[in-house]
Design a protein around this motif. Sequence first.
Motif, mmCIF file in Angstrom:
data_model
loop_
_atom_site.group_PDB
_atom_site.id
_atom_site.type_symbol
_atom_site.label_atom_id
_atom_site.label_comp_id
_atom_site.label_asym_id
_atom_site.label_seq_id
_atom_site.Cartn_x
_atom_site.Cartn_y
_atom_site.Cartn_z
ATOM 1 N N ASP A 91 -0.570 2.388 5.217
ATOM 2 C CA ASP A 91 -1.317 1.443 4.382
ATOM 3 C C ASP A 91 -0.334 0.621 3.542
ATOM 4 O O ASP A 91 0.426 1.173 2.751
ATOM 5 C CB ASP A 91 -2.254 2.234 3.471
ATOM 6 C CG ASP A 91 -3.128 1.347 2.596
ATOM 7 O OD1 ASP A 91 -2.931 0.113 2.570
ATOM 8 O OD2 ASP A 91 -4.017 1.905 1.912
ATOM 9 N N ALA A 150 -4.749 0.965 -11.440
ATOM 10 C CA ALA A 150 -4.363 0.407 -10.138
ATOM 11 C C ALA A 150 -3.468 1.345 -9.339
ATOM 12 O O ALA A 150 -3.019 0.996 -8.250
ATOM 13 C CB ALA A 150 -3.637 -0.929 -10.341
ATOM 14 N N TRP A 151 -3.200 2.567 -9.878
ATOM 15 C CA TRP A 151 -2.193 3.428 -9.266
ATOM 16 C C TRP A 151 -2.687 4.872 -9.123
ATOM 17 O O TRP A 151 -2.281 5.765 -9.861
ATOM 18 C CB TRP A 151 -0.895 3.391 -10.087
ATOM 19 C CG TRP A 151 -0.170 2.090 -9.953
ATOM 20 C CD1 TRP A 151 -0.269 0.998 -10.761
ATOM 21 C CD2 TRP A 151 0.749 1.740 -8.915
ATOM 22 N NE1 TRP A 151 0.538 -0.011 -10.310
ATOM 23 C CE2 TRP A 151 1.179 0.416 -9.166
ATOM 24 C CE3 TRP A 151 1.265 2.413 -7.799
ATOM 25 C CZ2 TRP A 151 2.084 -0.249 -8.348
ATOM 26 C CZ3 TRP A 151 2.160 1.758 -6.984
ATOM 27 C CH2 TRP A 151 2.567 0.445 -7.256
ATOM 28 N N ARG A 192 5.507 -0.513 -8.538
ATOM 29 C CA ARG A 192 5.367 0.802 -9.169
ATOM 30 C C ARG A 192 4.544 0.643 -10.440
ATOM 31 O O ARG A 192 4.390 -0.470 -10.965
ATOM 32 C CB ARG A 192 6.738 1.389 -9.518
ATOM 33 C CG ARG A 192 7.542 0.522 -10.481
ATOM 34 C CD ARG A 192 8.748 1.238 -11.033
ATOM 35 N NE ARG A 192 9.557 0.370 -11.883
ATOM 36 C CZ ARG A 192 9.280 0.065 -13.135
ATOM 37 N NH1 ARG A 192 8.184 0.555 -13.711
ATOM 38 N NH2 ARG A 192 10.068 -0.736 -13.840
ATOM 39 N N PRO A 249 -7.364 3.255 -6.881
ATOM 40 C CA PRO A 249 -6.983 3.182 -5.465
ATOM 41 C C PRO A 249 -5.643 3.879 -5.230
ATOM 42 O O PRO A 249 -4.752 3.839 -6.083
ATOM 43 C CB PRO A 249 -6.878 1.675 -5.209
ATOM 44 C CG PRO A 249 -6.650 1.067 -6.553
ATOM 45 C CD PRO A 249 -7.376 1.931 -7.530
ATOM 46 N N ARG A 283 -2.068 4.384 -4.340
ATOM 47 C CA ARG A 283 -0.856 3.600 -4.108
ATOM 48 C C ARG A 283 0.403 4.472 -4.159
ATOM 49 O O ARG A 283 1.506 3.987 -3.910
ATOM 50 C CB ARG A 283 -0.751 2.456 -5.128
ATOM 51 C CG ARG A 283 -1.916 1.456 -5.025
ATOM 52 C CD ARG A 283 -1.517 0.112 -5.597
ATOM 53 N NE ARG A 283 -0.429 -0.478 -4.854
ATOM 54 C CZ ARG A 283 0.358 -1.469 -5.319
ATOM 55 N NH1 ARG A 283 0.162 -1.912 -6.551
ATOM 56 N NH2 ARG A 283 1.329 -1.965 -4.589
ATOM 57 N N ILE A 284 0.217 5.740 -4.504
ATOM 58 C CA ILE A 284 1.321 6.714 -4.527
ATOM 59 C C ILE A 284 0.882 7.924 -3.716
ATOM 60 O O ILE A 284 -0.261 8.383 -3.829
ATOM 61 C CB ILE A 284 1.651 7.163 -5.972
ATOM 62 C CG1 ILE A 284 2.075 5.969 -6.831
ATOM 63 C CG2 ILE A 284 2.744 8.229 -5.977
ATOM 64 C CD1 ILE A 284 2.215 6.295 -8.315
ATOM 65 N N ALA A 321 -0.758 -0.924 0.917
ATOM 66 C CA ALA A 321 -0.990 -0.742 -0.521
ATOM 67 C C ALA A 321 -0.194 0.431 -1.078
ATOM 68 O O ALA A 321 0.109 0.457 -2.279
ATOM 69 C CB ALA A 321 -2.484 -0.525 -0.787
ATOM 70 N N VAL A 322 0.137 1.405 -0.246
ATOM 71 C CA VAL A 322 0.911 2.556 -0.711
ATOM 72 C C VAL A 322 2.362 2.124 -0.896
ATOM 73 O O VAL A 322 3.013 1.651 0.045
ATOM 74 C CB VAL A 322 0.793 3.739 0.261
ATOM 75 C CG1 VAL A 322 1.788 4.841 -0.094
ATOM 76 C CG2 VAL A 322 -0.630 4.290 0.248
ATOM 77 N N ALA A 323 2.869 2.268 -2.096
ATOM 78 C CA ALA A 323 4.169 1.716 -2.459
ATOM 79 C C ALA A 323 5.230 2.762 -2.723
ATOM 80 O O ALA A 323 6.433 2.477 -2.654
ATOM 81 C CB ALA A 323 4.034 0.831 -3.700
ATOM 82 N N ILE A 339 8.790 0.393 1.212
ATOM 83 C CA ILE A 339 8.250 1.529 0.472
ATOM 84 C C ILE A 339 9.401 2.224 -0.244
ATOM 85 O O ILE A 339 10.559 2.111 0.164
ATOM 86 C CB ILE A 339 7.519 2.509 1.421
ATOM 87 C CG1 ILE A 339 6.673 3.512 0.629
ATOM 88 C CG2 ILE A 339 8.499 3.225 2.346
ATOM 89 C CD1 ILE A 339 5.688 4.298 1.489
ATOM 90 N N TYR A 360 -2.167 7.221 4.981
ATOM 91 C CA TYR A 360 -1.675 6.674 3.720
ATOM 92 C C TYR A 360 -0.377 5.894 3.921
ATOM 93 O O TYR A 360 -0.194 4.792 3.392
ATOM 94 C CB TYR A 360 -1.418 7.801 2.712
ATOM 95 C CG TYR A 360 -2.654 8.441 2.132
ATOM 96 C CD1 TYR A 360 -3.638 7.685 1.495
ATOM 97 C CD2 TYR A 360 -2.826 9.830 2.190
ATOM 98 C CE1 TYR A 360 -4.761 8.295 0.947
ATOM 99 C CE2 TYR A 360 -3.942 10.439 1.643
ATOM 100 C CZ TYR A 360 -4.909 9.668 1.023
ATOM 101 O OH TYR A 360 -6.018 10.266 0.486
#
Length: 455
Positions: free
Chosen positions: A103, A43-44, A260, A15, A17-18, A105-107, A170, A100
């Motif tokens: 979202d 996960a990244w 991260r 997914p 996330r970056i 989830a995007v960190a 973020i 993105y």
Amino acid sequence: MRLSRALPGMPAAAPVRIVHLGVGNFYRAHVAWYTHHAPDADAWGIAAFTGRRPDAADALGPQDGLYTLITKGPDGDETEVISSIVAVHRADEHEALLGYLADPAVAVVTLTVTEAGYRRGPDGAADLAHPDVAADVVALRADPRAAVSTAPAKLVAGLLARRAAGAGPITLMSCDNLPSNGEALARVVRSLADAVEPGLVAWVDEHVDFATSMVDRITPATTDDDRAVARAATGADDASPVPTEPFSEWVVSGTFPAGRPRWEDAGAQLVDDVELHERRKLWLLNGSHSQLAYVGSIRGHETIDRAIADPACRGWVEQWWAEAARHLALPGAEMTAYTDALLERYANPRVRHLTAQIAYDGSQKLPVRTVPVVAAERAAGRVPTGGATTLAGWVLHLRGEGAPVKDATVDAALAAATGGELPEAVPAVLELLGLGGDDELTAAVLTQVEEIHAR
């Protein structure tokens, strides 16, 4: 048959996330590589956007973001398919970028947009007088979802979308070769945010972490031979494999409030302060690279390994290292070990790093790679021969010798360098670099012009 996730043994996409701006070989050889090797890589996933040209999207999009990393050691190649990039977009796919950033989830957002891509003015803030930046400010004031063209404005538009969505904190992290690159990015983003909507700055201060990083890994341009190596290793066509060297160092400082990957388990160093690592790399590696790019190409050397094999070039590099080392608060043994390793890395003929490629954007690079050491040496009463050699090489480069000029912000320097004979051109270029009015330095640069031609 093209490399893709549909092939047997290829991993499913993680997914997103970056998000990354400016995808190219450099990024794919370090952040994407470290993310791929992190124990929580599944996960990244990384969604990457191209820079000024869509080539990476055209090459990697049909491959589901997969590519072959080719590590060129002295004894042969090692290959692996890197799967951390899961989506590749053209720079103009603005709605995708906003989606993105909105979202939760995007960190993390990372950048490799080159020094010129930050569109900084002389004070380090966003250059609001630049036509592209000014047009982006007008567009975002009228519509926070407006398509914009500059990297800082894309970040501000993304932060506006994130605030509107209530998506939380973020991290923005520069991976470009700028001193204190996290602080530099923060200055640009905050000043541009203030120009678009002053109230946004308070939200940025509360929700955005600006991480700093230092990357050290030589990554040359991809060749047809690299594509053949990738094909032999994977059994599939790879339009964009990445050749690189065995050495890799990535040092990171940041709070990462939204999380991260466990990059430290893949070999990255997470530290409180990147500054010393950064200056060591900028001055010793990048500074000598710039010198070799200009002086080496003038002397007919197409690649770094050929340039460092030239005794004159190696001597000037070692002079430069001695000058820079006097202004680095590091043990002498550590610096010697680092420069010894650099000589080995530069001499590796299998890492075909083009001097013309390194010569790009000198007007942005020299002020951070070369000028600080030259200024420190002059303040100490010394005339730095190594630094003068780099400056001489750049002036000659601007005057049409060696590698071709490819530089987004070179107009003023080009005019200064070509506005007269060398005795007039050298002081004019030094003035632009903040080194003007120094007769001794001017004389040293002119002497090195003769030395570059003579040996």
